[in-house]
Design an enzyme around this catalytic site. Sequence first.
Site, PDB file in Angstrom:
ATOM      1  N   ASN A   1      55.510  67.364 -11.893  1.00  0.00           N
ATOM      2  CA  ASN A   1      56.417  68.269 -11.608  1.00  0.00           C
ATOM      3  C   ASN A   1      57.775  68.131 -12.226  1.00  0.00           C
ATOM      4  O   ASN A   1      58.181  66.716 -12.293  1.00  0.00           O
ATOM      5  CB  ASN A   1      56.828  68.511 -10.005  1.00  0.00           C
ATOM      6  CG  ASN A   1      57.878  69.322  -9.687  1.00  0.00           C
ATOM      7  OD1 ASN A   1      57.908  70.599  -9.814  1.00  0.00           O
ATOM      8  ND2 ASN A   1      58.931  68.650  -9.369  1.00  0.00           N
ATOM      9  N   GLU A   2      58.359  68.912 -13.182  1.00  0.00           N
ATOM     10  CA  GLU A   2      59.580  68.840 -13.690  1.00  0.00           C
ATOM     11  C   GLU A   2      59.824  67.451 -14.317  1.00  0.00           C
ATOM     12  O   GLU A   2      60.642  66.591 -13.601  1.00  0.00           O
ATOM     13  CB  GLU A   2      60.615  69.169 -13.091  1.00  0.00           C
ATOM     14  CG  GLU A   2      60.826  70.583 -12.579  1.00  0.00           C
ATOM     15  CD  GLU A   2      62.127  71.122 -11.703  1.00  0.00           C
ATOM     16  OE1 GLU A   2      62.649  70.568 -10.992  1.00  0.00           O
ATOM     17  OE2 GLU A   2      62.094  72.384 -11.691  1.00  0.00           O
TER      18      GLU A   2
ATOM     19  N   ARG B   1      61.820  60.946  -5.363  1.00  0.00           N
ATOM     20  CA  ARG B   1      60.893  61.441  -6.332  1.00  0.00           C
ATOM     21  C   ARG B   1      61.131  60.952  -7.781  1.00  0.00           C
ATOM     22  O   ARG B   1      62.263  60.625  -7.980  1.00  0.00           O
ATOM     23  CB  ARG B   1      60.326  62.911  -6.133  1.00  0.00           C
ATOM     24  CG  ARG B   1      61.444  63.752  -6.343  1.00  0.00           C
ATOM     25  CD  ARG B   1      60.968  65.281  -6.278  1.00  0.00           C
ATOM     26  NE  ARG B   1      62.130  66.140  -6.619  1.00  0.00           N
ATOM     27  CZ  ARG B   1      62.298  67.416  -6.235  1.00  0.00           C
ATOM     28  NH1 ARG B   1      60.748  67.995  -6.108  1.00  0.00           N
ATOM     29  NH2 ARG B   1      63.393  68.110  -6.704  1.00  0.00           N
TER      30      ARG B   1
ATOM     31  N   GLU C   1      66.215  69.081   1.141  1.00  0.00           N
ATOM     32  CA  GLU C   1      66.028  70.745   0.787  1.00  0.00           C
ATOM     33  C   GLU C   1      65.865  71.608   2.068  1.00  0.00           C
ATOM     34  O   GLU C   1      65.809  72.835   2.163  1.00  0.00           O
ATOM     35  CB  GLU C   1      64.999  70.909  -0.198  1.00  0.00           C
ATOM     36  CG  GLU C   1      65.318  70.128  -1.404  1.00  0.00           C
ATOM     37  CD  GLU C   1      64.072  70.485  -2.596  1.00  0.00           C
ATOM     38  OE1 GLU C   1      63.190  71.007  -2.196  1.00  0.00           O
ATOM     39  OE2 GLU C   1      64.361  70.242  -3.567  1.00  0.00           O
TER      40      GLU C   1
ATOM     41  N   GLU D   1      58.285  78.247 -10.746  1.00  0.00           N
ATOM     42  CA  GLU D   1      59.209  78.208  -9.492  1.00  0.00           C
ATOM     43  C   GLU D   1      59.932  79.308  -9.729  1.00  0.00           C
ATOM     44  O   GLU D   1      60.840  79.408 -11.030  1.00  0.00           O
ATOM     45  CB  GLU D   1      59.589  77.007  -9.471  1.00  0.00           C
ATOM     46  CG  GLU D   1      58.886  75.685  -9.122  1.00  0.00           C
ATOM     47  CD  GLU D   1      59.542  74.436  -8.734  1.00  0.00           C
ATOM     48  OE1 GLU D   1      60.836  74.469  -8.482  1.00  0.00           O
ATOM     49  OE2 GLU D   1      59.141  73.367  -9.005  1.00  0.00           O
TER      50      GLU D   1
ATOM     51  N   TRP E   1      70.764  72.385  -3.703  1.00  0.00           N
ATOM     52  CA  TRP E   1      71.313  71.506  -4.657  1.00  0.00           C
ATOM     53  C   TRP E   1      72.596  71.581  -5.302  1.00  0.00           C
ATOM     54  O   TRP E   1      72.842  70.611  -6.071  1.00  0.00           O
ATOM     55  CB  TRP E   1      70.290  70.965  -5.323  1.00  0.00           C
ATOM     56  CG  TRP E   1      69.582  72.205  -6.225  1.00  0.00           C
ATOM     57  CD1 TRP E   1      68.188  72.589  -5.669  1.00  0.00           C
ATOM     58  CD2 TRP E   1      69.894  73.034  -7.198  1.00  0.00           C
ATOM     59  NE1 TRP E   1      67.941  73.787  -6.426  1.00  0.00           N
ATOM     60  CE2 TRP E   1      68.954  73.871  -7.583  1.00  0.00           C
ATOM     61  CE3 TRP E   1      70.978  72.837  -8.002  1.00  0.00           C
ATOM     62  CZ2 TRP E   1      69.076  74.794  -8.440  1.00  0.00           C
ATOM     63  CZ3 TRP E   1      71.301  74.035  -9.057  1.00  0.00           C
ATOM     64  CH2 TRP E   1      69.951  74.931  -9.104  1.00  0.00           C
TER      65      TRP E   1
ATOM     66  N   HIS F   1      67.316  74.737   1.602  1.00  0.00           N
ATOM     67  CA  HIS F   1      66.574  75.724   0.471  1.00  0.00           C
ATOM     68  C   HIS F   1      65.849  76.920   1.207  1.00  0.00           C
ATOM     69  O   HIS F   1      64.866  76.696   1.941  1.00  0.00           O
ATOM     70  CB  HIS F   1      65.551  74.908  -0.305  1.00  0.00           C
ATOM     71  CG  HIS F   1      65.380  75.522  -1.572  1.00  0.00           C
ATOM     72  ND1 HIS F   1      64.713  76.523  -1.850  1.00  0.00           N
ATOM     73  CD2 HIS F   1      65.726  74.982  -2.908  1.00  0.00           C
ATOM     74  CE1 HIS F   1      64.482  76.762  -3.274  1.00  0.00           C
ATOM     75  NE2 HIS F   1      65.084  75.857  -3.664  1.00  0.00           N
TER      76      HIS F   1
HETATM   77  C1  GAL Z   1      63.000  72.097  -8.332  1.00  0.00           C
HETATM   78  C2  GAL Z   1      61.691  71.256  -8.155  1.00  0.00           C
HETATM   79  C3  GAL Z   1      61.274  71.748  -6.702  1.00  0.00           C
HETATM   80  C4  GAL Z   1      62.363  71.907  -5.969  1.00  0.00           C
HETATM   81  C5  GAL Z   1      63.182  72.791  -6.219  1.00  0.00           C
HETATM   82  C6  GAL Z   1      64.591  73.102  -5.275  1.00  0.00           C
HETATM   83  O1  GAL Z   1      63.720  71.652  -9.720  1.00  0.00           O
HETATM   84  O2  GAL Z   1      60.870  71.262  -8.781  1.00  0.00           O
HETATM   85  O3  GAL Z   1      60.382  70.730  -6.329  1.00  0.00           O
HETATM   86  O4  GAL Z   1      62.971  70.685  -5.542  1.00  0.00           O
HETATM   87  O5  GAL Z   1      63.966  72.221  -7.309  1.00  0.00           O
HETATM   88  O6  GAL Z   1      65.170  74.197  -5.784  1.00  0.00           O
END
Ligand code: GAL
Length: 675
Positions: free
Chosen positions: A141-142, A103, A361, A313, A321, A364
């Site tokens: 996003n971010e 992305r 992820e 979030e 990560w 996650h």
């Molecule tokens: C954020 C991101 C999300 C997801 C998340 C995982 O930084 O905006 O889309 O990737 O991390 O922790």
Amino acid sequence: MRIGTYYYPEQWPREQWERDFDNIEAMGLQIVHMGEFAWFDLEPSPGEFQLDWLAECVQMAKARDLKVILCTPTAAPPIWLVEQHPEILPLHHDGRVHRFGGRCHYSPTCPAMLQAAQRIANALAERFMADPAVIGWQIDNEYSAQAFDQHNYTHSAFRQWLKQRYGTLKKLNRAWAGQFWNTYYTDFDQVLMPSGRGPNYDSPHYRLDGSRFWSWAYGQFNKMQVDALKSHLSKRPAAAPELFFTTNFMPFHLDVNPEDMADDLNLMSWDSYPVSGWTRQIEKQEFRMGDPAQIGFMHDQMASYHQRWGLMELQPGQVNWSGVPCHLYPGAVRLWIWTAFAHGAEFVTTYRFRQPLFGVELFHHGLMDTDGITPSAGGREFVQVLGEMKRLDAVRLADPTRAQTSAKAPTTIGLLFDFEQLWQYQTLPQAKRWDQARFYMMWYAAACRLGAKVCILHPDRPWTDEPDMLIVPGLQMIDPTLAMKLERYANDGGHLLLTCRTALMDKSGQLWEGPVAEPILPLIGGTIDAYDGLPENTFGKVEMDGEEYQWGVWGDLLYAEPDTRILAKYADQFYAEAIAAMQVKRGKGTVSYCGVYAEQPFTDALMVKIAKLAKLPITPLPARVQILQRGPYSIALNYQDAILDVPAPRNARFLVGSRKLEPAGVAVWEIPQGE
Ligand code: GAL
């Protein structure tokens, strides 16, 4: 405060959607966030829109009385766009082209990307703007890139921006110091986008402008999307709730200064992942709870632009990560939700509802375990908070005579935050140990420990409600207007605290032709004669009121005028006895100058000392504990690995928790009406 979750219908079989929405409702969640990254599913080929599935999901949310946040999917440009316009993929300075397959593979300056983003934003708004269940839009996003893009369209956008900023090459050459190593430009077309932001041997003033431009370019990209969405606002029924427009920022992420987007957004939001395993406090369990100063600072920073903010979030469990998969401390997720509440969030949404079974992820956590139907530990904590908040509402509804507002915190402390400084420290650090983000957080933590209400102020935004004390940490670049504003603040009765590396440079990042920190010298009651910075893991000593403290990052050696009060001195090195911190009266207020970037204990002690000298009412709190007010509630947040005796008044009526607060515990109380 509403609580909700991200849900990615496009990632799950259609047959499971109704079931998932049932579970979202059953958990008591109030918001569903959708559409992020789903560009291909929404527009499988150029201009061919398939929005019915999303409309169906919005209906499913509505049927369960859930509010919806929609997102423009531009963080994940689809393969057809890359194929049609390969120039979308960012070009790195070493000639490497970013590959499709993750992305953020676009540059905000790419005309084809801007067009495609505008088209999808319009299509989404056309379809969903009228729906009153939609309460807000997240753009992209971010925002972030791997590097400054090096396509010709970026070079030429940079040149345009420079022409606007400087008008003439003479001014540009002066700002970038063309006289140094003969780096004059004779034509704007010769200028290239810098290769990066980090330290290098080209002009730091040029690099600083590169950072400014890059953030501005993201701002323009964001504005273009907001404008596209807003152009459909007339479709919205008059009775529908006012929409918010936001994007979700990452803390201190250098690609984007939130200031460059604030005027186009009406609510600011950020993403909080407090436990990455990157902090080291192994002897205690606090690394499993996160740092309340970092979390609180970001909450207050978001609040500072419009007094409207949300936590977009929130980490619901372990992340994929960080490389250090720490299990969270039990109760941490609940603690974070209450922390957002205490700082005034309008909503908290979590990434994400279901743990993915695929993709990068897949480790996650979500609110649901891998079976998709069993709440995870984090999910159960969300449910717990939703229950607790419901109880709070019920108590108030049952007795509307209960107090609606709380007493104001006795003391307010402002912290002057200027994002641009972060760029300059990155480009020309001078001291490797200087971490400006950490410096902000240390002062923030020290202010919180006084039991004060802390607010974040910006150099160019109005300072409504001037605080009793104003901390200005490491404001290296300054303009004369701001220097005058600071002087006026102290003269009018404020207690100003300036630190080392303040006012060393102009806004191009060039030193003053004059004594060190010239613009603030009339204020501080002395001069800065020299400075020292120590090698990695080496600490010197600074002494204050008979106590010794460690420092290592930066130490100014100060000269104090006869009327200046000495607050702290160095206690070792060949310059032992040299002055490290001092204070002087100015007008109706005071100016303190802290010349040393010390560790947290000194920072805490100095804040207590200055507050006491100013006779400001304070309630000293243990480290990692915050007590905040929201409406009629007082909220205690215990980020310590120890039981906390909550310093609540005797007549406090506890609605959540009690006077004995377990680690990661939360207590909420109110003072009965009339007492
Ligand atoms: C954020 C991101 C999300 C997801 C998340 C995982 O930084 O905006 O889309 O990737 O991390 O922790």
